[in-house]
Design a protein around this motif. Structure first.
Motif, PDB file in Angstrom:
ATOM      1  N   TRP A 119       5.419 -24.536 -21.090  1.00  0.00           N
ATOM      2  CA  TRP A 119       6.754 -24.147 -20.621  1.00  0.00           C
ATOM      3  C   TRP A 119       6.706 -22.927 -19.704  1.00  0.00           C
ATOM      4  O   TRP A 119       7.645 -22.137 -19.607  1.00  0.00           O
ATOM      5  CB  TRP A 119       7.689 -23.908 -21.807  1.00  0.00           C
ATOM      6  CG  TRP A 119       7.051 -23.228 -22.980  1.00  0.00           C
ATOM      7  CD1 TRP A 119       6.950 -21.903 -23.234  1.00  0.00           C
ATOM      8  CD2 TRP A 119       6.387 -23.880 -24.055  1.00  0.00           C
ATOM      9  NE1 TRP A 119       6.271 -21.671 -24.372  1.00  0.00           N
ATOM     10  CE2 TRP A 119       5.908 -22.876 -24.928  1.00  0.00           C
ATOM     11  CE3 TRP A 119       6.132 -25.229 -24.371  1.00  0.00           C
ATOM     12  CZ2 TRP A 119       5.197 -23.167 -26.080  1.00  0.00           C
ATOM     13  CZ3 TRP A 119       5.444 -25.504 -25.524  1.00  0.00           C
ATOM     14  CH2 TRP A 119       4.970 -24.482 -26.382  1.00  0.00           C
ATOM     15  N   ASN A 120       5.532 -22.795 -19.029  1.00  0.00           N
ATOM     16  CA  ASN A 120       5.365 -21.815 -17.944  1.00  0.00           C
ATOM     17  C   ASN A 120       5.536 -20.360 -18.369  1.00  0.00           C
ATOM     18  O   ASN A 120       6.099 -19.537 -17.650  1.00  0.00           O
ATOM     19  CB  ASN A 120       6.325 -22.111 -16.783  1.00  0.00           C
ATOM     20  CG  ASN A 120       6.019 -23.429 -16.132  1.00  0.00           C
ATOM     21  OD1 ASN A 120       4.844 -23.784 -15.976  1.00  0.00           O
ATOM     22  ND2 ASN A 120       7.066 -24.186 -15.777  1.00  0.00           N
ATOM     23  N   THR A 177       1.250 -21.520 -21.323  1.00  0.00           N
ATOM     24  CA  THR A 177       1.875 -22.573 -22.125  1.00  0.00           C
ATOM     25  C   THR A 177       2.484 -23.653 -21.235  1.00  0.00           C
ATOM     26  O   THR A 177       2.726 -23.422 -20.039  1.00  0.00           O
ATOM     27  CB  THR A 177       2.970 -21.981 -23.020  1.00  0.00           C
ATOM     28  OG1 THR A 177       4.039 -21.518 -22.193  1.00  0.00           O
ATOM     29  CG2 THR A 177       2.410 -20.821 -23.847  1.00  0.00           C
TER      30      THR A 177
END
Length: 591
Positions: free
Chosen positions: A550-551, A548
């Motif tokens: 957001w890592n 994603t």
């Protein structure tokens, strides 16, 4: 009332003569109770030539299949029988003596009662050791006469062989009319000759329907003393296979023989279940021409099962042959033209090769030489330019004595190549190897199995067994099946896009739960390529990951048992929530 005639259902050979594969073990276990419920069979053919290779090609254990299929028949007193190829055991080429001997010990322990031992050359030196091995292991040896029609294959020829096999300990004789070209009158005389001299010996007739003589042959052998008739059942009876149980029973009953009654309710259920197996996947590997009889088989003498092979060969060389003819300003040939040429060439080649009975593997040898000769003649070259090593082994005597004499031109060609003829016991050409395979089993840490059955599988089918153990076999089969399904749909006129839609309709999409980049791998640290079509997932398997923005790495679970039929997203592709990543078709079988 005439004598009692018993029936044997050749459930293995029904499939063997129809297509490439056999039913899986789970299917065999399902059909067995219905076969029993039919109430008309004294015997069932459960396994033998090609049966075990097919299981290995699935990536499954053939020993488990044999044990599971024979068990229900034993429980109700129905005898089971197998087919073996004498010197060749269960494969297409010779087997060391120690492996042959182990085979009978293993198969008897697995629940097989009778072994039908044949040699494509009717070579008694190849059959007699197997008779002894079978008796030693507690099996009933049924020695086999491979029936064909030629100037050398007379009643007298076969009767002498039968005498030798019975003297060696054979308790039964099978008349194996593998191409269905045995003439009814001759088969009747042969049956009578054997029965008059050996009234205690059971005679079982096995005749294919290919050229249409089988019903007349069955009546003739029964009138002259046969005890058991091999039959098939719909939807695989007739065609290139065997006569149907219902027709055989009606004919013999009307002729005054005592025959068992058929539970038709069970027959219809077994018939429907067999069709279900065809529809499931086996039908994708059945050539439609195998449902047809053909009088042309009388001309070439080849088994009906070879027709599909021949047609595939001819289609493969058709365009190339026409290119050659076009370059020579000669008229092109149709497939039918080539077929007639090939049949004519088989007729030419067969006597020159000493009339080997046209059964596995010798039917393949003769057909292959004929095809190569046709190719050579069209090119303007000489015959006999391409003969493979296995065929040379047959010519030189390494497989046993040929029934007839080799043509002078074949003898001259062998001498020109520096080959030597031999008349020694064929088994001496193939020394013991079991200890080598035992060492390999130990080195790999493989279990020997009950009664050394796993050792036997490696020794009998070493390449296929290694592929089975490595998992390559199952993967290859899944790819083969998917390809066959696609070809079938294409033949039905569907476009590539339509094929995709049809496949998707039977599958379920796996979708992205988040936006991100797809990672096709169990191990996030080392991403790999997408899974191949046919790859199987279990419910708890990680299907892929979504990296994603957001890592985080979100796991996508398979959630059900199924196989990949289409991958829709490449490695590293950016996907949005709800996008389809792949399609999986549900399956219930265990891995």
């Amino acid at each position: 009332m005439k004598k009692e005639i018993k029936f044997s259902l050749v459930y293995r050979d029904m499939w063997q003569s129809s297509g490439k594969y056999q039913p899986r073990v789970d299917q065999l276990v399902r059909i067995a109770p219905l076969i029993i419920e039919m109430g008309c069979f004294a015997r069932i053919e459960t396994n033998g030539g090609a049966f075990e290779q097919v299981n290995l090609l699935y990536g499954e254990n053939p020993n488990e299949a044999v044990r599971a299929f024979t068990k229900p028949f034993h429980e109700v007193g129905i005898l089971t029988h197998m087919l073996d190829r004498g010197l060749n055991g269960l494969r297409m080429y010779p087997v060391p003596a120690d492996v042959r001997r182990l085979m009978y010990k293993v198969k008897h322990a697995q629940g097989v009662d009778i072994t039908r031992i044949f040699c494509g050359l009717n070579e008694v030196r190849n059959i007699i050791p197997s008779i002894h091995y079978a008796l030693e292991a507690g099996m009933v040896p049924q020695a086999t006469l491979c029936i064909t029609f030629s100037p050398v294959h007379t009643v007298e020829y076969y009767a002498v062989i039968a005498d030798q096999l019975i003297e060696a300990g054979a308790l039964e004789i099978c008349l194996k009319d593998m191409a269905g070209i045995g003439r009814p009158e001759m088969l009747g005389r042969l049956t009578k000759t054997i029965k008059e001299k050996h009234p205690e010996v059971i005679i079982q007739y096995h005749g294919h329907s290919g050229p249409g003589l089988s019903m007349a042959s069955i009546l003739e052998v029964c009138e002259n003393g046969a005890d058991i008739i091999d039959v098939a059942m719909e939807p695989l009876s007739w065609g290139k296979v065997h006569p149907d149980l219902i027709s055989v029973q009606a004919m013999l009953k009307d002729a005054g023989f005592q025959v068992p009654e058929i539970n038709m309710k069970a027959y219809m259920k077994a018939r429907a279940m067999t069709q279900e197996f065809i529809d499931d996947f086996l039908g994708y590997f059945i050539d439609s021409t195998n449902k047809h009889t053909s009088s042309l088989l009388l001309k070439c003498g080849l088994p009906g099962g070879m027709m599909g092979s021949m047609m595939a060969d001819l289609k493969g060389v058709h365009s190339g042959i026409n290119m050659i003819l076009k370059s020579k300003n000669k008229p092109e040939l149709s497939i039918d033209d080539l077929l007639v040429m090939l049949f004519d060439e088989v007729e030419y080649v067969w006597p020159k090769l000493g009339y080997p009975p046209l059964v596995t593997p010798f039917s393949q040898y003769v057909k292959n030489i004929a095809l190569m000769n046709v190719m050579s003649l069209i090119k303007g070259e000489e015959r006999w330019m391409m003969i493979d090593n296995h065929t040379w082994d047959m010519i030189l005597g390494k497989s046993g004595r040929l029934p007839g004499s080799l043509a002078p031109e074949i003898i001259a060609l062998a001498k020109e190549k520096g080959y030597e003829f031999t008349d020694e016991d064929p088994q001496k050409n193939y020394p013991d190897q079991l200890e080598e395979y035992r060492k390999e089993m130990i080195e790999n840490g493989w279990e020997f199995g009950p009664d050394d059955e796993e050792l036997f599988e490696l020794a009998m089918h070493d390449r296929q067994y290694r592929d089975y153990k490595s998992g390559i076999a199952k993967k290859r089969f899944e790819t083969d099946l998917q390809r066959a399904k696609d070809v079938t749909l294409a033949k039905q006129g569907f476009s590539e896009e339509e094929v995709k839609r049809l496949k998707r309709a039977k599958a379920e999409p796996i979708t992205a739960m988040e936006k991100g980049r797809i990672i096709w791998e169990i191990d996030v640290e080392s991403p790999s390529m997408p899974p191949e079509v046919g790859h199987k997932y279990e419910p708890n398997d990680v299907f892929c990951y979504i990296a994603t923005p957001w890592n985080t790495y979100d796991r996508v679970m398979a959630n059900f048992s199924g196989r990949i039929i289409e991958v829709c997203a490449n490695q590293g592709a950016l996907v949005n929530k709800g996008d389809t990543l792949a399609y999986i078709e549900r399956c219930e079988e265990t891995a």
